[in-house]
Design a protein around this motif. Sequence first.
Motif, PDB file in Angstrom:
ATOM      1  N   GLN A 229      46.545  47.723  41.607  1.00 37.86           N
ATOM      2  CA  GLN A 229      46.155  47.269  42.939  1.00 37.86           C
ATOM      3  C   GLN A 229      44.644  47.133  43.080  1.00 37.86           C
ATOM      4  O   GLN A 229      44.174  46.295  43.848  1.00 37.86           O
ATOM      5  CB  GLN A 229      46.710  48.225  43.995  1.00 37.86           C
ATOM      6  CG  GLN A 229      48.232  48.163  44.125  1.00 37.86           C
ATOM      7  CD  GLN A 229      48.756  49.010  45.270  1.00 37.86           C
ATOM      8  OE1 GLN A 229      47.989  49.569  46.042  1.00 37.86           O
ATOM      9  NE2 GLN A 229      50.079  49.097  45.379  1.00 37.86           N
ATOM     10  N   TYR A 232      43.188  43.665  42.573  1.00 39.94           N
ATOM     11  CA  TYR A 232      43.550  42.552  43.447  1.00 39.94           C
ATOM     12  C   TYR A 232      42.332  41.874  44.064  1.00 39.94           C
ATOM     13  O   TYR A 232      42.367  40.680  44.374  1.00 39.94           O
ATOM     14  CB  TYR A 232      44.508  43.030  44.542  1.00 39.94           C
ATOM     15  CG  TYR A 232      45.920  43.286  44.045  1.00 39.94           C
ATOM     16  CD1 TYR A 232      46.249  43.089  42.714  1.00 39.94           C
ATOM     17  CD2 TYR A 232      46.913  43.729  44.911  1.00 39.94           C
ATOM     18  CE1 TYR A 232      47.532  43.324  42.251  1.00 39.94           C
ATOM     19  CE2 TYR A 232      48.213  43.970  44.463  1.00 39.94           C
ATOM     20  CZ  TYR A 232      48.508  43.775  43.121  1.00 39.94           C
ATOM     21  OH  TYR A 232      49.787  44.011  42.673  1.00 39.94           O
ATOM     22  N   PRO A 397      51.230  39.770  41.871  1.00 38.16           N
ATOM     23  CA  PRO A 397      49.850  39.294  41.700  1.00 38.16           C
ATOM     24  C   PRO A 397      49.740  37.777  41.632  1.00 38.16           C
ATOM     25  O   PRO A 397      48.781  37.193  42.155  1.00 38.16           O
ATOM     26  CB  PRO A 397      49.395  39.946  40.391  1.00 38.16           C
ATOM     27  CG  PRO A 397      50.641  40.377  39.698  1.00 38.16           C
ATOM     28  CD  PRO A 397      51.630  40.674  40.764  1.00 38.16           C
ATOM     29  N   ILE A 400      49.781  36.346  45.097  1.00 35.86           N
ATOM     30  CA  ILE A 400      48.481  36.510  45.758  1.00 35.86           C
ATOM     31  C   ILE A 400      47.538  35.379  45.348  1.00 35.86           C
ATOM     32  O   ILE A 400      46.899  34.723  46.185  1.00 35.86           O
ATOM     33  CB  ILE A 400      47.875  37.879  45.416  1.00 35.86           C
ATOM     34  CG1 ILE A 400      48.728  39.000  46.022  1.00 35.86           C
ATOM     35  CG2 ILE A 400      46.431  37.968  45.905  1.00 35.86           C
ATOM     36  CD1 ILE A 400      48.310  40.391  45.585  1.00 35.86           C
TER      37      ILE A 400
END
Length: 573
Positions: A229, A232, A397, A400
């Motif tokens: 995380q 990110y 991911p 995103i």
Amino acid sequence: MIISIAAIRKHLALPEISWQICLLAIIGGCASAFLVVLFTLTIEEIQQLYLIKRDNYSSLDELSRFDLPIIGAIIILFFGWLTGYKYLRTGIPFVLHRLKVAHGVIPFKNTLNQFWGSAVALASGFSVGREGPAVHLGAACSSYMANALKLPYNSVRTLCACGIAAGIAATFNTPIAAVIFVMEVIMREYKVHIFVPVMLAAIVGSLITRSVFGTSHDFEYFHPIALDQYHYFSLVLLAIVLGILAAAFNKYLVLIIKKSVKYHIVPRLLLAAFITGILGYLVPGAMGTGTSAIDISLTSNLSLGLLFSLLIAKLLMTMFALGLGIPGGIIGPTLGIGAIAGACAGALVIQVLPGEYLGSDFILMGMAGFMAASLNAPLAALLTVVELSSQLELVVPAMIVITIASIVSRQLCKNESIFTMQLDAQNLSYRKPPIEESLQNIGVLAVMKDNLLILEQASTRTIIGELLSSHQSQLIINQESTQATEINSYYWAQFDAEIADDDGEDIEHNLAKKLILHKLIPLNHQVTLAEAYLALVEQRSGAVYIYGKDINDCIGLVTFEQLRIYLVEGKLH
């Protein structure tokens, strides 16, 4: 047998799932997949003459890398000269155009140029992809089959989509991504009666390519992702860069198309070959579809300068090859460009966070984000990367990166899908009004009225007598033309059956007033309601007559009132 074929055609004219359309999807999918497999084998056989490994142009000496694209362009031009240069239009934009203007039916000479021209282009080191030819060849193969069977054009479009799905699945062994690509990019609608046969065709295409090339995917050698995380934030920055880069790539590719369209195809292709040869001489890893660039990106400890030069070379090669008219696809190069951009981002992260090697993870993210932003196809990009790498863990991911890259590209940079931009630049129509979009999903065979009463050289009294003694509601009068060069003309008479009068003469008099004669416009039985609507929309009355074997073989009528009721109420009468 004739009756059964006619019944099948009438059933296929409806936008419904049926075993008939599913069976045809499987047959067309098989034919399309085998053609694409033959195309792939042709490329590999050509490359084996001078390469030690597919797409590994680094094994060639500098002079060979410069000469190879020029030789390839000359061969492509020779095929174009044999078939006619006007038939050199190929690829996904051309298929999108034909779906709108010809229900997916593609000229055979264009398909010949797509097969041989793209095979030579891909074997010669041009930065083009295999998916464009796969889409064209799959669409052409299935549409030829459907058109040979004289199927309604709405089902020809569906089978065309099935051929495309089978072709993509046969190229990459990615059936799910193939289905989503067809629905999101090609058809741009999600309808169950299209989705099911397209899915069957994609399954068939994947099974065929697995039986020939095995079950492995192109990018299964990627390491399992190790993104956490706290990475990110780096992915968000990468996505912003990818969105801007994709918008710039699309803009300058279209600019090259617009500037070069006024020149003949011969100097355009030779210029593309010369640019590819020079860049290949300097940066051999930029040649080919993109797999070579991805392989280089995965190499550890590459300098940022080398990766950046590879990125610039790949961008220029792809823009000039596709912009100047080299036959081939764009998805393969976009994956390569995205991979190099991701590798650059990974190299920067290593400098900020020493000891963490996330190169392969950022490469996958770059592939997904750049493809999504350039093609404006986020779901297709996500599933393509997931299937090719066989890693479900990258979904979050990748989502995103894809969403942010798409927003930046679309909203901030005002970017559109590269396919629609190419169509606009080439003045190829691909949009239709919503009314026509709705009506082209239904064939005239599904709604035509076939309770016909045909008279020849009929007088008004004869017409009235026939109407009074018949239960038919449609009457056709065959009037012979005064000129032998013209075909017979047909007229339609409509009457009010509720007239009630005891006096026969009054009935005849009143009925004569009710007769409305309209000149009928002939339409082939393959057409859809969209063509019937366009034929009647100006007069907003009357009907078209549907003919079978020839223009004098009237088999039914479609009235404007039927079209009006469907558009207002959504019901078929």
